[in-house]
Structure formats: C-alpha cells, structure tokens
Design a protein around this motif. Structure first.
Motif, PDB file in Angstrom:
ATOM      1  N   ASP A  84       0.843  -1.184   0.000  1.00 38.74           N
ATOM      2  CA  ASP A  84       0.000   0.000   0.000  1.00 38.74           C
ATOM      3  C   ASP A  84       0.888   1.247   0.000  1.00 38.74           C
ATOM      4  O   ASP A  84       2.122   1.159   0.002  1.00 38.74           O
ATOM      5  N   GLU A  85       0.261   2.399  -0.011  1.00 36.37           N
ATOM      6  CA  GLU A  85       1.002   3.659  -0.098  1.00 36.37           C
ATOM      7  C   GLU A  85       1.937   3.850   1.100  1.00 36.37           C
ATOM      8  O   GLU A  85       3.052   4.348   0.945  1.00 36.37           O
ATOM      9  N   ILE A  86       1.517   3.422   2.281  1.00 40.67           N
ATOM     10  CA  ILE A  86       2.372   3.561   3.465  1.00 40.67           C
ATOM     11  C   ILE A  86       3.597   2.663   3.350  1.00 40.67           C
ATOM     12  O   ILE A  86       4.714   3.089   3.658  1.00 40.67           O
ATOM     13  N   ASP A  87       3.408   1.430   2.883  1.00 43.81           N
ATOM     14  CA  ASP A  87       4.556   0.537   2.677  1.00 43.81           C
ATOM     15  C   ASP A  87       5.553   1.165   1.708  1.00 43.81           C
ATOM     16  O   ASP A  87       6.764   1.144   1.933  1.00 43.81           O
ATOM     17  N   GLU A 103      11.112   8.463  13.964  1.00 45.09           N
ATOM     18  CA  GLU A 103      11.218   9.428  12.862  1.00 45.09           C
ATOM     19  C   GLU A 103      10.580   8.878  11.590  1.00 45.09           C
ATOM     20  O   GLU A 103       9.888   9.595  10.871  1.00 45.09           O
ATOM     21  N   LEU A 104      10.806   7.602  11.302  1.00 46.42           N
ATOM     22  CA  LEU A 104      10.202   6.975  10.127  1.00 46.42           C
ATOM     23  C   LEU A 104       8.682   7.032  10.216  1.00 46.42           C
ATOM     24  O   LEU A 104       8.005   7.404   9.251  1.00 46.42           O
ATOM     25  N   ALA A 105       8.142   6.693  11.376  1.00 44.13           N
ATOM     26  CA  ALA A 105       6.686   6.730  11.574  1.00 44.13           C
ATOM     27  C   ALA A 105       6.149   8.139  11.353  1.00 44.13           C
ATOM     28  O   ALA A 105       5.114   8.328  10.710  1.00 44.13           O
ATOM     29  N   ARG A 106       6.859   9.141  11.878  1.00 46.02           N
ATOM     30  CA  ARG A 106       6.435  10.529  11.695  1.00 46.02           C
ATOM     31  C   ARG A 106       6.413  10.895  10.207  1.00 46.02           C
ATOM     32  O   ARG A 106       5.459  11.484   9.721  1.00 46.02           O
ATOM     33  N   ARG A 107       7.439  10.491   9.476  1.00 48.55           N
ATOM     34  CA  ARG A 107       7.541  10.841   8.050  1.00 48.55           C
ATOM     35  C   ARG A 107       6.458  10.182   7.207  1.00 48.55           C
ATOM     36  O   ARG A 107       6.042  10.744   6.203  1.00 48.55           O
ATOM     37  N   VAL A 108       6.037   8.978   7.591  1.00 50.37           N
ATOM     38  CA  VAL A 108       5.025   8.290   6.779  1.00 50.37           C
ATOM     39  C   VAL A 108       3.609   8.479   7.324  1.00 50.37           C
ATOM     40  O   VAL A 108       2.646   8.016   6.718  1.00 50.37           O
ATOM     41  N   GLY A 109       3.498   9.143   8.464  1.00 44.97           N
ATOM     42  CA  GLY A 109       2.179   9.506   8.972  1.00 44.97           C
ATOM     43  C   GLY A 109       1.447   8.445   9.764  1.00 44.97           C
ATOM     44  O   GLY A 109       0.213   8.418   9.764  1.00 44.97           O
ATOM     45  N   PRO A 157       2.847   0.398  14.798  1.00 47.95           N
ATOM     46  CA  PRO A 157       2.505  -0.224  13.512  1.00 47.95           C
ATOM     47  C   PRO A 157       3.587  -0.007  12.450  1.00 47.95           C
ATOM     48  O   PRO A 157       3.754  -0.838  11.557  1.00 47.95           O
ATOM     49  N   CYS A 158       4.338   1.076  12.578  1.00 45.03           N
ATOM     50  CA  CYS A 158       5.429   1.317  11.636  1.00 45.03           C
ATOM     51  C   CYS A 158       6.482   0.220  11.787  1.00 45.03           C
ATOM     52  O   CYS A 158       6.941  -0.357  10.786  1.00 45.03           O
ATOM     53  N   LEU A 159       6.853  -0.081  13.015  1.00 40.16           N
ATOM     54  CA  LEU A 159       7.843  -1.121  13.257  1.00 40.16           C
ATOM     55  C   LEU A 159       7.340  -2.476  12.761  1.00 40.16           C
ATOM     56  O   LEU A 159       8.100  -3.242  12.162  1.00 40.16           O
ATOM     57  N   ARG A 160       6.061  -2.768  12.987  1.00 34.58           N
ATOM     58  CA  ARG A 160       5.496  -4.036  12.497  1.00 34.58           C
ATOM     59  C   ARG A 160       5.586  -4.099  10.976  1.00 34.58           C
ATOM     60  O   ARG A 160       5.946  -5.137  10.411  1.00 34.58           O
ATOM     61  N   ARG A 161       5.269  -2.997  10.309  1.00 32.45           N
ATOM     62  CA  ARG A 161       5.331  -2.960   8.844  1.00 32.45           C
ATOM     63  C   ARG A 161       6.759  -3.160   8.351  1.00 32.45           C
ATOM     64  O   ARG A 161       6.991  -3.890   7.385  1.00 32.45           O
TER      65      ARG A 161
END
Length: 165
Positions: A7-10, A27-33, A38-42
C-alpha cells in the motif's frame, strides 16, 4: 515477494528507508504519517518478505584509497548453467569485484571492480580474471567520472505497472 501488494504507506516506508536507513523508527513513523508500533510491524513484515534486504553504510572508496573503478565485460567460452554458476561463484570470491551481472548478448557478464590503483587492477586482471577457467575474453573500461550513482529503485514519479516483471 512478487505479487505482494504494497500500500502507499509501505511504499513510503521503503522510500524513506532507502534514502536514510539510519533514521529511528519514531522518525520513520512521523515521516510516513503513522504511529511507531505499527510502523515497526510494517518494517519487520517488509524485511521478512524480502523487500528490505539489509542496511548498509555508503562508503566513499576514494577516501579509503580506492582510486580506480573499472567495468570489465567478460565473455565465456561455454554458457551452460553449470559454467555460468561456476563463474558467478568465482566472482563472489574476488574482493575487487563489487558487482557481477549476467547479461544477454555478446557479453556474458559485466563486473564492477574497485582497486586502489591501476597496478592492483592489472594484477587482478592478468592473474585472476583472464586466467579463470572458461573465460574467453575480457574488455575493460576505466571510469573517468560518475555523473549519477543512485542505489535502489525510483520511488518518486514512477509507478510500476501491475503484473510487470
């Protein structure tokens, strides 16, 4: 990996990590919104699926004394799968060879080589590469300068077509 829907977030996660693999998960989670858990899980799912193969520092070869970069075009005498695999195995063992790609056409392989100086490369060329079993010919091109060296894939402005391989 192929056929897995991102998806777009991936895609944003992959683009951000490709640009800077050292950023924190926060920081990665912040940049992708999205939030951090859940960012770490992805990211872990993307790693397990093979989309992320590793994390590396980009080293400047010249700063370490590697002044010479050469592309070597190699033609083999025989191209059976066994012979191709044997050459690939041999190329993996040569430290000066940084990349090895099998091609179609007149040339069987192109090697990207990095050496401290021309004498070192010439020694590799004459004692290892041209002397290797099944090597019919080698043509080399010395890199004068590099106008572009972008690792990875073009996330910005390019969307692969569904079903394309």
């Amino acid at each position: 990996m192929q056929g897995t829907k991102l998806d777009e977030i991936d895609r944003k996660i992959l683009a951000e990590l490709q640009a800077d693999g050292r950023m924190t998960n926060v920081e990665l989670a912040r940049r992708v919104g999205i939030s951090a858990p859940p960012c770490l899980r992805r990211v872990r799912v993307l790693e397990e699926a093979g989309f992320i193969r590793g994390y590396h520092a980009e080293i400047d070869p010249r700063s370490l004394g590697f002044e010479v970069q050469v592309f070597a075009m190699v033609r083999l005498q025989n191209q059976s799968e066994r012979d191709l695999a044997a050459f690939e195995d041999r190329a993996r063992g040569w430290p000066l060879v940084r990349e090895c790609h099998m091609l179609n056409g007149e040339i069987d392989f192109i090697l990207k080589c990095v050496a401290p100086d021309l004498t070192s490369f010439q020694h590799f060329l004459t004692h290892d590469l041209t002397a290797a079993p099944n090597v019919a010919s080698v043509k080399t091109s010395l890199v004068i300068r590099c106008a572009k060296d972008e690792p990875g894939v073009p996330f910005d402005g390019f969307e692969p077509q569904p079903g394309a391989s």
